[in-house]
Design a protein around this motif. Structure first.
Motif, PDB file in Angstrom:
ATOM      1  N   GLN A  83       0.841  -1.198   0.000  1.00 50.15           N
ATOM      2  CA  GLN A  83       0.000   0.000   0.000  1.00 50.15           C
ATOM      3  C   GLN A  83       0.875   1.247   0.000  1.00 50.15           C
ATOM      4  O   GLN A  83       1.958   1.265   0.569  1.00 50.15           O
ATOM      5  CB  GLN A  83      -0.898   0.023   1.222  1.00 50.15           C
ATOM      6  CG  GLN A  83      -2.083  -0.885   1.079  1.00 50.15           C
ATOM      7  CD  GLN A  83      -3.091  -0.615   2.181  1.00 50.15           C
ATOM      8  OE1 GLN A  83      -2.771  -0.001   3.187  1.00 50.15           O
ATOM      9  NE2 GLN A  83      -4.305  -1.073   1.972  1.00 50.15           N
ATOM     10  N   THR A 112       1.723   4.721   1.345  1.00 50.92           N
ATOM     11  CA  THR A 112       1.443   5.423   2.592  1.00 50.92           C
ATOM     12  C   THR A 112       1.782   6.900   2.513  1.00 50.92           C
ATOM     13  O   THR A 112       1.239   7.697   3.260  1.00 50.92           O
ATOM     14  CB  THR A 112       2.240   4.792   3.746  1.00 50.92           C
ATOM     15  OG1 THR A 112       3.634   4.802   3.413  1.00 50.92           O
ATOM     16  CG2 THR A 112       1.796   3.368   3.974  1.00 50.92           C
ATOM     17  N   SER A 113       2.649   7.287   1.606  1.00 52.26           N
ATOM     18  CA  SER A 113       3.052   8.684   1.508  1.00 52.26           C
ATOM     19  C   SER A 113       1.962   9.503   0.818  1.00 52.26           C
ATOM     20  O   SER A 113       1.377   9.077  -0.178  1.00 52.26           O
ATOM     21  CB  SER A 113       4.363   8.784   0.725  1.00 52.26           C
ATOM     22  OG  SER A 113       4.659  10.132   0.442  1.00 52.26           O
ATOM     23  N   ARG A 140       0.482   9.305  -3.137  1.00 50.30           N
ATOM     24  CA  ARG A 140      -0.946   9.194  -3.454  1.00 50.30           C
ATOM     25  C   ARG A 140      -1.371  10.260  -4.452  1.00 50.30           C
ATOM     26  O   ARG A 140      -2.158   9.992  -5.360  1.00 50.30           O
ATOM     27  CB  ARG A 140      -1.780   9.323  -2.182  1.00 50.30           C
ATOM     28  CG  ARG A 140      -1.724   8.116  -1.320  1.00 50.30           C
ATOM     29  CD  ARG A 140      -2.677   8.257  -0.167  1.00 50.30           C
ATOM     30  NE  ARG A 140      -2.302   7.313   0.885  1.00 50.30           N
ATOM     31  CZ  ARG A 140      -2.722   7.375   2.098  1.00 50.30           C
ATOM     32  NH1 ARG A 140      -3.542   8.350   2.472  1.00 50.30           N
ATOM     33  NH2 ARG A 140      -2.345   6.484   2.984  1.00 50.30           N
TER      34      ARG A 140
END
Length: 113
Positions: free
Chosen positions: A3, A5-6, A10
Motif C-alpha cells: 500500500q 502510505t506517503s 498518493r
C-alpha cells in the motif's frame, strides 16, 4: 501488493490518469482540427475525393465481431456469475451483432431483387 502510505505518492498516483486523459484529448483534438483544415483546403483546391464506404460490408464485419464477442462473454459470464445484471455485458453486444447481421441479410436480399 504494497500500500502507498506517503501523501505525495498518493497525489502522484491520482494525477497520472488525469494527465493521460488530458494528453489523449489534446492529441485527438489536434488530429480532428488538422484533418478538418486539410479537407477544407483540398475542397477549395478541387482535389478532394470522397472516400468510399461500403455500409453492407461494414455491417457484416461488425455483426460477426460483435456476435462472436457477445456470445463468448454471455457464456462466460453466465458460468462465472450466473444470471445477474452483469450478464448484460455479453447480451448487449450479442444483440447488436445479431441486429447488424439481420440488417446485412435484409439489405443483401434487396440487392438480389
Amino acid at each position: 501488493m504494497e500500500q502507498i502510505t506517503s501523501a505525495a505518492a498518493r497525489v502522484i498516483v491520482a494525477i497520472i490518469p488525469i494527465v493521460g486523459i488530458v494528453m489523449g484529448s489534446v492529441v485527438v483534438f489536434f488530429y480532428l482540427l488538422w484533418n478538418h483544415r486539410r479537407r477544407t483546403l483540398l475542397i477549395k483546391a478541387g482535389h478532394y475525393n470522397r472516400p468510399d464506404f461500403n455500409l453492407l460490408l461494414f455491417s457484416l464485419f461488425a455483426g460477426l465481431l460483435l456476435s462472436s464477442v457477445g456470445l463468448t462473454l454471455t457464456v462466460f459470464l453466465a458460468i462465472v456469475a450466473g444470471f445477474t445484471y452483469g450478464l448484460l455485458g455479453g447480451i448487449i453486444p450479442l444483440s447488436i451483432g445479431i441486429g447488424l447481421l439481420v440488417y446485412y441479410g435484409i439489405r443483401r436480399g434487396d440487392k438480389a431483387r
